[in-house]
Enzyme design. Structure first.
Site, PDB file in Angstrom:
ATOM      1  N   LEU A  40       0.823  -1.213   0.000  1.00  0.00           N
ATOM      2  CA  LEU A  40       0.000   0.000   0.000  1.00  0.00           C
ATOM      3  C   LEU A  40       0.852   1.257   0.000  1.00  0.00           C
ATOM      4  O   LEU A  40       1.818   1.371   0.752  1.00  0.00           O
ATOM      5  CB  LEU A  40      -0.918   0.001   1.225  1.00  0.00           C
ATOM      6  CG  LEU A  40      -1.775   1.253   1.443  1.00  0.00           C
ATOM      7  CD1 LEU A  40      -3.179   0.870   1.921  1.00  0.00           C
ATOM      8  CD2 LEU A  40      -1.134   2.211   2.458  1.00  0.00           C
ATOM      9  N   ASP A  43      -0.114   8.587   1.870  1.00  0.00           N
ATOM     10  CA  ASP A  43       0.198  10.016   1.809  1.00  0.00           C
ATOM     11  C   ASP A  43       1.537  10.326   1.134  1.00  0.00           C
ATOM     12  O   ASP A  43       2.555   9.700   1.453  1.00  0.00           O
ATOM     13  CB  ASP A  43       0.269  10.611   3.213  1.00  0.00           C
ATOM     14  CG  ASP A  43      -0.980  10.388   4.023  1.00  0.00           C
ATOM     15  OD1 ASP A  43      -1.904   9.722   3.541  1.00  0.00           O
ATOM     16  OD2 ASP A  43      -1.021  10.878   5.163  1.00  0.00           O
ATOM     17  N   TYR A 102       5.057   7.846  10.467  1.00  0.00           N
ATOM     18  CA  TYR A 102       3.881   8.477   9.858  1.00  0.00           C
ATOM     19  C   TYR A 102       4.281   9.741   9.097  1.00  0.00           C
ATOM     20  O   TYR A 102       5.439  10.132   9.052  1.00  0.00           O
ATOM     21  CB  TYR A 102       2.840   8.777  10.932  1.00  0.00           C
ATOM     22  CG  TYR A 102       1.936   7.606  11.256  1.00  0.00           C
ATOM     23  CD1 TYR A 102       2.258   6.312  10.870  1.00  0.00           C
ATOM     24  CD2 TYR A 102       0.750   7.779  11.960  1.00  0.00           C
ATOM     25  CE1 TYR A 102       1.431   5.242  11.168  1.00  0.00           C
ATOM     26  CE2 TYR A 102      -0.084   6.713  12.265  1.00  0.00           C
ATOM     27  CZ  TYR A 102       0.257   5.443  11.865  1.00  0.00           C
ATOM     28  OH  TYR A 102      -0.568   4.388  12.158  1.00  0.00           O
ATOM     29  N   SER A 103       3.289  10.407   8.542  1.00  0.00           N
ATOM     30  CA  SER A 103       3.526  11.466   7.559  1.00  0.00           C
ATOM     31  C   SER A 103       4.270  12.674   8.126  1.00  0.00           C
ATOM     32  O   SER A 103       4.237  12.945   9.320  1.00  0.00           O
ATOM     33  CB  SER A 103       2.203  11.924   6.962  1.00  0.00           C
ATOM     34  OG  SER A 103       1.651  10.918   6.169  1.00  0.00           O
ATOM     35  N   ARG A 162      -0.262  14.562  14.649  1.00  0.00           N
ATOM     36  CA  ARG A 162       0.640  14.032  13.631  1.00  0.00           C
ATOM     37  C   ARG A 162       0.730  14.925  12.388  1.00  0.00           C
ATOM     38  O   ARG A 162       0.025  15.907  12.262  1.00  0.00           O
ATOM     39  CB  ARG A 162       0.201  12.626  13.213  1.00  0.00           C
ATOM     40  CG  ARG A 162      -1.251  12.507  12.764  1.00  0.00           C
ATOM     41  CD  ARG A 162      -1.588  11.060  12.418  1.00  0.00           C
ATOM     42  NE  ARG A 162      -2.997  10.866  12.095  1.00  0.00           N
ATOM     43  CZ  ARG A 162      -3.918  10.474  12.958  1.00  0.00           C
ATOM     44  NH1 ARG A 162      -3.578  10.235  14.221  1.00  0.00           N
ATOM     45  NH2 ARG A 162      -5.181  10.318  12.585  1.00  0.00           N
ATOM     46  N   ASP A 163       1.632  14.525  11.508  1.00  0.00           N
ATOM     47  CA  ASP A 163       1.794  15.093  10.163  1.00  0.00           C
ATOM     48  C   ASP A 163       2.398  16.499  10.181  1.00  0.00           C
ATOM     49  O   ASP A 163       1.816  17.455   9.654  1.00  0.00           O
ATOM     50  CB  ASP A 163       0.461  15.122   9.397  1.00  0.00           C
ATOM     51  CG  ASP A 163      -0.319  13.831   9.482  1.00  0.00           C
ATOM     52  OD1 ASP A 163       0.316  12.776   9.638  1.00  0.00           O
ATOM     53  OD2 ASP A 163      -1.561  13.860   9.395  1.00  0.00           O
TER      54      ASP A 163
END
Length: 482
Positions: A40, A43, A102-103, A162-163
């Site tokens: 997969l 982002d 994560y992003s 996050r991000d």
């Protein structure tokens, strides 16, 4: 590189090798969009032009075509057309990221390509912790992790935090991050730093329940703030918006506010929210300003929790892709999206029909294919009804009386027709990028965009037009080579 990181990267390489033949044999594998080699992709991350080279990192689960502990994959390009798959940039090997890198974003900090990202941690009971981390590279390829630079949550917020998107303004570093309050309101928080390492929380600058908004989602993901002309734009992906008219019909949305960021208060004074894309699959976009001063956006051609397990590619061990790069411009308070001009390098074998006559069902000589670009312009007398059929799997319909433009496709799961729509006063032009299993439709110079996946029969390449009345238009078609 730690031993655990080396093991994880080796395991990812094994997954790529194990499924390589199956993935590459899938006829729906795209030809000019960025994908992961297996598993997969979601982002876009760390989107930047650094020392003349574009770097696109991306969220990646190599172990299944579903979500899990994310890596950062990595592409580079010098022209936004030809891309090189680089070694894995980040693997979730350390205590502060063990359940996923994560992003996040990328900047030049101290002359090094520096990644800011969220380290995701969960305990055995599923309780979450989040850390904002950095990793740096001298050469843009090999990264050295330096651990968390923000390791505590602000009071009143959950670990859905996050991000980080980082930028510099008047010599000072700023970081905006998506967050969730303890009473389940989505916010965007602003941080400030003089050195890019020691960060001060300035508080929320926009969000659900903060004027002028009322209830506006339980989580705000992937916020991005930048200046266009004399105004600031905030792009964000709020989760939990209810459908309203033709808007908010995907599981989660991606959109923008236009306004002014007061760095001193701090507060983002903004107008209404508008979706960035009218199609079925568009989420978590990220922008960068390149060395020529363009603001370029790339999004994820997917939506979390939206029938992801039903995509036909899942059985072949891969899912999703990124969008083509789009230059952003501001027209009043409306974002205009235009495919970057470099994409014209992909054009081959032009077919042109000047003042083509469309009446009833019409197929134009040479206008067919599965990997093509179409330009429609100079419509004559506007018909009451105009339709383009894409390979018997999707169609775009303009109804002049209702002033509605509709994209229809066959649902992945039940094969019933589903639709996305927008209001459109007048159909002036269309620019359409078709890949083997994707559509990106730019309406009236990019004032509206429909981005979607679709999965036609591989042998079906017909593109046809239908008009309720005789009309003329100019049609150009190119084959595309990524």
């Amino acid at each position: 590189m730690t031993e655990k990181e080396s093991i994880l990267i080796s395991q990812a390489h094994e997954e790529v090798a194990k499924h390589k033949e199956t993935v590459e044999a899938d006829p729906h594998r795209l030809q000019f969009h960025l994908m992961s080699p297996v598993g997969l992709i979601n982002d876009p991350n760390g989107w930047i032009q650094w020392n003349g080279t574009y770097h696109m990192f991306y969220q990646w689960n190599p172990f299944k075509p579903g979500h899990g502990a994310k890596f950062w994959g990595h592409y580079t390009s010098t022209d936004l057309v030809h891309w090189t798959h680089e070694p894995i940039a980040l693997a979730p090997s350390e205590w502060y990221e063990k359940n996923g890198c994560y992003s996040g974003s990328a900047v030049d900090l101290d002359g090094k390509l520096t990644l800011f990202y969220t380290g995701n941690v969960k305990d055995e009971e599923g309780n979450r912790e989040s850390y904002q981390c950095i990793a740096q590279s001298q050469d843009g390829i090999t990264f050295e992790k330096q651990g968390p630079v923000i390791d505590t949550l602000p009071s009143g917020y959950t670990a859905h935090f996050r991000d980080p998107k980082v930028w510099k303004h008047d010599g000072v570093w700023y970081l905006i991050i998506g967050a969730q309050t303890e009473d389940l309101q989505g916010h965007a928080l602003l941080y400030r730093s003089n050195d890019g390492r020691a960060w001060t929380n300035l508080g929320p600058i926009a969000g659900s329940g903060l004027a002028p908004l009322q209830q506006f989602g339980f989580m705000w993901e992937c916020p991005d703030v930048f200046t266009l002309g004399e105004k600031e734009v905030m792009i964000v992906s709020p989760q939990g918006l209810e459908p309203e008219g033709m808007h908010n019909h995907n599981t989660y949305q991606a959109g923008y506010f236009v306004g002014e960021l007061d760095y001193d208060l701090p507060k983002f004074h903004h107008g209404a929210f508008d979706e960035l894309d009218r199609g079925f699959e568009f989420y978590a976009p990220q922008t960068t300003e390149d060395e020529s001063g363009r603001r370029i956006m790339v999004g994820w051609m997917g939506v979390p929790d939206q029938q992801e397990d039903q995509h036909p590619s899942v059985k072949n061990q891969w899912i999703h892709c990124l969008t083509i790069p789009r230059e952003l411009q501001l027209k009043g308070d409306r974002l205009i999206q235009k495919p970057v001009e470099e994409l014209q390098q992909m054009r081959h074998n032009e077919v042109m029909h000047e003042e083509a006559t469309i009446e009833g069902h019409t197929e134009l000589n040479g206008v067919s294919g599965d990997v093509v670009e179409l330009e429609l312009s100079d419509f004559g007398s506007a018909p009451a009804f105009f339709e383009i059929d894409f390979r018997q799997e999707a169609r775009l319909v303009f109804d002049r009386e209702s002033r509605v433009l509709t994209l229809e496709r066959k649902n992945f799961a039940d094969r019933l027709t589903e639709k996305r729509q927008c209001h459109l006063e007048e159909l002036q032009s269309l620019r359409i990028f078709m890949d083997t299993s994707s559509l990106e439709i730019f309406v009236n110079g990019g004032e509206d965009v429909f981005t979607s996946r679709y999965f036609p029969e591989p042998t079906e390449n017909r593109i046809s037009f239908t008009s309720s009345e005789q009309t003329t238009l100019n049609v150009k078609k190119w084959e595309l080579r990524g």
